[in-house]
Structure formats: C-alpha cells, structure tokens
Write a protein that holds these residues in place. Structure first.
Motif, PDB file in Angstrom:
ATOM      1  N   TRP A  38       0.912  -1.152  -0.047  1.00 17.56           N
ATOM      2  CA  TRP A  38       0.118   0.078   0.149  1.00 17.56           C
ATOM      3  C   TRP A  38       0.871   1.204  -0.102  1.00 17.56           C
ATOM      4  CZ3 TRP A  38      -5.110  -1.798   0.378  1.00 17.56           C
ATOM      5  CH2 TRP A  38      -5.883  -1.044   0.405  1.00 17.56           C
ATOM      6  N   GLY A  39       0.374   2.230  -0.605  1.00 18.52           N
ATOM      7  CA  GLY A  39       1.141   3.556  -0.571  1.00 18.52           C
ATOM      8  C   GLY A  39       0.684   4.283   0.511  1.00 18.52           C
ATOM      9  N   GLN A  40       1.538   4.895   1.351  1.00 20.91           N
ATOM     10  CA  GLN A  40       1.299   5.681   2.436  1.00 20.91           C
ATOM     11  C   GLN A  40       0.480   6.940   2.096  1.00 20.91           C
ATOM     12  OE1 GLN A  40       4.743   7.558   4.089  1.00 20.91           O
ATOM     13  NE2 GLN A  40       4.000   7.594   6.207  1.00 20.91           N
ATOM     14  N   CYS A  41       0.643   7.587   1.107  1.00 25.75           N
ATOM     15  CA  CYS A  41      -0.044   8.709   0.600  1.00 25.75           C
ATOM     16  C   CYS A  41      -1.174   8.350  -0.429  1.00 25.75           C
ATOM     17  CB  CYS A  41       0.851   9.614  -0.019  1.00 25.75           C
ATOM     18  SG  CYS A  41       2.417  10.110   1.398  1.00 25.75           S
ATOM     19  N   ASP A  42      -1.792   7.290  -0.380  1.00 31.07           N
ATOM     20  CA  ASP A  42      -2.956   6.855  -1.214  1.00 31.07           C
ATOM     21  C   ASP A  42      -3.941   7.705  -0.720  1.00 31.07           C
ATOM     22  OD1 ASP A  42      -4.817   5.519  -2.803  1.00 31.07           O
ATOM     23  OD2 ASP A  42      -3.987   3.498  -2.421  1.00 31.07           O
ATOM     24  N   LEU A  47      -4.663   4.597   3.560  1.00 25.82           N
ATOM     25  CA  LEU A  47      -3.996   3.580   4.238  1.00 25.82           C
ATOM     26  C   LEU A  47      -4.789   2.814   5.313  1.00 25.82           C
ATOM     27  CD1 LEU A  47      -1.324   2.271   4.805  1.00 25.82           C
ATOM     28  CD2 LEU A  47      -0.454   3.990   6.156  1.00 25.82           C
ATOM     29  N   SER A  48      -5.608   3.556   6.065  1.00 26.49           N
ATOM     30  CA  SER A  48      -6.228   2.595   7.158  1.00 26.49           C
ATOM     31  C   SER A  48      -7.187   1.659   6.360  1.00 26.49           C
ATOM     32  CB  SER A  48      -7.267   3.816   7.652  1.00 26.49           C
ATOM     33  OG  SER A  48      -8.319   4.304   6.655  1.00 26.49           O
ATOM     34  N   MET A  49      -7.546   1.649   5.211  1.00 24.74           N
ATOM     35  CA  MET A  49      -7.984   0.329   4.619  1.00 24.74           C
ATOM     36  C   MET A  49      -7.191  -0.736   4.315  1.00 24.74           C
ATOM     37  SD  MET A  49     -10.470   2.302   1.520  1.00 24.74           S
ATOM     38  CE  MET A  49     -11.232   0.803   1.115  1.00 24.74           C
ATOM     39  N   GLY A  50      -5.747  -0.365   4.124  1.00 26.21           N
ATOM     40  CA  GLY A  50      -4.951  -1.586   3.929  1.00 26.21           C
ATOM     41  C   GLY A  50      -4.520  -2.220   5.537  1.00 26.21           C
ATOM     42  N   TYR A  51      -4.825  -1.087   6.429  1.00 26.62           N
ATOM     43  CA  TYR A  51      -4.339  -1.958   7.721  1.00 26.62           C
ATOM     44  C   TYR A  51      -5.904  -2.766   8.093  1.00 26.62           C
ATOM     45  CZ  TYR A  51      -0.189   0.394   9.052  1.00 26.62           C
ATOM     46  OH  TYR A  51       0.902   0.729   9.121  1.00 26.62           O
ATOM     47  N   LYS A  52      -7.053  -2.365   7.681  1.00 26.72           N
ATOM     48  CA  LYS A  52      -8.164  -3.016   7.878  1.00 26.72           C
ATOM     49  C   LYS A  52      -8.021  -4.449   7.162  1.00 26.72           C
ATOM     50  CE  LYS A  52     -13.205  -2.782   7.481  1.00 26.72           C
ATOM     51  NZ  LYS A  52     -14.484  -2.023   7.083  1.00 26.72           N
ATOM     52  N   LEU A  53      -7.861  -4.397   5.723  1.00 25.12           N
ATOM     53  CA  LEU A  53      -7.838  -5.438   4.869  1.00 25.12           C
ATOM     54  C   LEU A  53      -6.766  -6.666   5.606  1.00 25.12           C
ATOM     55  CD1 LEU A  53      -8.526  -6.821   2.380  1.00 25.12           C
ATOM     56  CD2 LEU A  53      -6.876  -5.725   1.186  1.00 25.12           C
ATOM     57  N   LEU A  62       1.294  -6.509   5.768  1.00 20.52           N
ATOM     58  CA  LEU A  62       1.185  -5.315   4.824  1.00 20.52           C
ATOM     59  C   LEU A  62       2.290  -4.647   4.721  1.00 20.52           C
ATOM     60  CD1 LEU A  62      -0.597  -2.835   3.936  1.00 20.52           C
ATOM     61  CD2 LEU A  62      -0.891  -2.205   6.204  1.00 20.52           C
ATOM     62  N   ILE A  63       2.934  -4.176   3.699  1.00 17.48           N
ATOM     63  CA  ILE A  63       3.749  -3.287   3.312  1.00 17.48           C
ATOM     64  C   ILE A  63       3.684  -1.971   2.782  1.00 17.48           C
ATOM     65  CG2 ILE A  63       6.063  -3.234   1.995  1.00 17.48           C
ATOM     66  CD1 ILE A  63       6.172  -6.128   1.691  1.00 17.48           C
ATOM     67  N   VAL A  64       3.911  -1.000   3.674  1.00 19.71           N
ATOM     68  CA  VAL A  64       3.714   0.228   3.413  1.00 19.71           C
ATOM     69  C   VAL A  64       4.925   0.978   2.696  1.00 19.71           C
ATOM     70  CG1 VAL A  64       2.822   2.537   4.276  1.00 19.71           C
ATOM     71  CG2 VAL A  64       1.937   0.516   5.278  1.00 19.71           C
ATOM     72  N   LEU A  65       4.441   1.493   1.557  1.00 17.76           N
ATOM     73  CA  LEU A  65       5.683   2.389   0.918  1.00 17.76           C
ATOM     74  C   LEU A  65       5.478   3.684   1.243  1.00 17.76           C
ATOM     75  CD1 LEU A  65       5.631   0.358  -2.671  1.00 17.76           C
ATOM     76  CD2 LEU A  65       7.167   0.116  -0.757  1.00 17.76           C
ATOM     77  N   ASP A  67       5.823   7.752   0.929  1.00 15.63           N
ATOM     78  CA  ASP A  67       5.801   9.027  -0.282  1.00 15.63           C
ATOM     79  C   ASP A  67       5.075   8.085  -1.605  1.00 15.63           C
ATOM     80  OD1 ASP A  67       6.903  10.826   1.368  1.00 15.63           O
ATOM     81  OD2 ASP A  67       8.938   9.800   1.050  1.00 15.63           O
ATOM     82  N   THR A  68       4.244   7.295  -1.386  1.00 16.94           N
ATOM     83  CA  THR A  68       3.866   6.670  -2.434  1.00 16.94           C
ATOM     84  C   THR A  68       2.147   6.746  -2.498  1.00 16.94           C
ATOM     85  OG1 THR A  68       5.671   5.044  -2.505  1.00 16.94           O
ATOM     86  CG2 THR A  68       3.594   4.462  -3.767  1.00 16.94           C
ATOM     87  N   MET A  69       1.685   7.079  -3.771  1.00 21.01           N
ATOM     88  CA  MET A  69       0.115   7.061  -3.637  1.00 21.01           C
ATOM     89  C   MET A  69      -0.425   5.812  -4.173  1.00 21.01           C
ATOM     90  SD  MET A  69      -0.008  11.063  -4.960  1.00 21.01           S
ATOM     91  CE  MET A  69      -1.678  11.303  -4.476  1.00 21.01           C
ATOM     92  N   HIS A  70      -1.366   5.933  -4.938  1.00 20.00           N
ATOM     93  CA  HIS A  70      -2.091   4.749  -5.423  1.00 20.00           C
ATOM     94  C   HIS A  70      -1.608   3.678  -6.442  1.00 20.00           C
ATOM     95  CE1 HIS A  70      -5.891   2.572  -5.548  1.00 20.00           C
ATOM     96  NE2 HIS A  70      -5.957   2.633  -6.932  1.00 20.00           N
ATOM     97  N   SER A  71      -0.902   4.275  -7.391  1.00 21.38           N
ATOM     98  CA  SER A  71      -0.176   3.483  -8.390  1.00 21.38           C
ATOM     99  C   SER A  71       1.204   3.089  -8.075  1.00 21.38           C
ATOM    100  CB  SER A  71      -0.227   4.323  -9.780  1.00 21.38           C
ATOM    101  OG  SER A  71      -1.541   4.523  -9.999  1.00 21.38           O
ATOM    102  N   ILE A  72       1.390   2.173  -7.034  1.00 21.40           N
ATOM    103  CA  ILE A  72       2.651   1.856  -6.597  1.00 21.40           C
ATOM    104  C   ILE A  72       3.564   1.207  -7.545  1.00 21.40           C
ATOM    105  CG2 ILE A  72       1.862   1.674  -4.147  1.00 21.40           C
ATOM    106  CD1 ILE A  72       1.858  -1.387  -4.607  1.00 21.40           C
ATOM    107  N   GLN A  73       2.981   0.481  -8.448  1.00 22.42           N
ATOM    108  CA  GLN A  73       3.606  -0.176  -9.653  1.00 22.42           C
ATOM    109  C   GLN A  73       4.378   0.631 -10.426  1.00 22.42           C
ATOM    110  OE1 GLN A  73       0.359  -0.144  -9.416  1.00 22.42           O
ATOM    111  NE2 GLN A  73      -0.540   0.040 -11.518  1.00 22.42           N
ATOM    112  N   THR A  74       3.745   1.990 -10.771  1.00 23.79           N
ATOM    113  CA  THR A  74       4.500   2.915 -11.751  1.00 23.79           C
ATOM    114  C   THR A  74       5.046   3.955 -10.780  1.00 23.79           C
ATOM    115  OG1 THR A  74       2.420   4.210 -11.526  1.00 23.79           O
ATOM    116  CG2 THR A  74       2.663   2.632 -13.425  1.00 23.79           C
ATOM    117  N   GLU A  75       4.977   4.219  -9.585  1.00 22.60           N
ATOM    118  CA  GLU A  75       5.544   4.989  -8.762  1.00 22.60           C
ATOM    119  C   GLU A  75       6.816   4.447  -8.235  1.00 22.60           C
ATOM    120  OE1 GLU A  75       3.226   7.404  -5.937  1.00 22.60           O
ATOM    121  OE2 GLU A  75       1.747   6.495  -6.975  1.00 22.60           O
TER     122      GLU A  75
END
Length: 111
Positions: A38-42, A47-53, A62-65, A67-75
C-alpha cells in the motif's frame, strides 16, 4: 474508481453495504500466504483500509511504501518487483529501506 472496487447501488449512488459485508466475511476463507502493498499517501484508498484488510485476512502482511500514492507499480516499480520476487521465493523476511511491514498479528517493524 470506488464504484469499480466495491459492490455499488447505481440508483442510490451509494455502496451496497450488505454485499460489502458478505465480501468481507469471505476474507476469512483465504488460506494462502498474502502480502498487501500500500502507498502511504494513497488518496484513492486510504492507508487505514490497508490496515483493515490486513486485519481481516489471517496471516496477511502489509507493506507500506512511504511517499507513494495509489499507483505503486508505476511510482515504485523496482520496490514492487523486489517485493513480488521475495514474496514468491519466501524470502520476504525484512523490510525494504524506508518501508513498514505489519502482520495481521498486530506487530510491525520498520527499517
């Protein structure tokens, strides 16, 4: 985008909460290793949804990246490749630099 991610009631323009709860109940049936990245800045799915999931899937990590938003694979493509490779080989036992790993048991570690 949210309408594509969750069951949606078109006429009311609202999520179908009963269907979402049924979907969430199915998470307990996941019995394979699971890593969530999950991107920390999504701003699309916070991010709270990542922790819930992570908390809803037994044994999930859960791995939090940062300074990363929603498109982690491109960012952060190199980090994504590294996570996928290490997860696939069973060697994902450490955090990448500047990431945080949390397990569904509630512990977390950051490097």
């Amino acid at each position: 985008m949210l309408r594509q991610a969750v069951p949606w009631r078109e006429k009311e323009h609202r999520p179908n909460w009963a269907a979402i709860k049924r979907l969430e109940a199915d998470y307990r049936n996941i019995d394979v290793p699971c890593v969530i990245v999950w991107g920390q800045c999504d701003e699309t799915l916070p991010l709270s949804m990542g922790y819930k999931l992570k908390d809803q899937i037994a044994g999930a990590r859960l791995i939090v990246l940062p300074d990363t938003m929603h498109s982690i694979q491109t960012e952060r493509p190199q980090e994504c490749v590294q996570i996928i490779r290490e997860f696939g080989t069973g060697s994902l036992n450490h955090a990448l630099p500047q990431t945080q790993i949390a397990t569904s048991a509630g512990s977390s570690a950051g490097n």
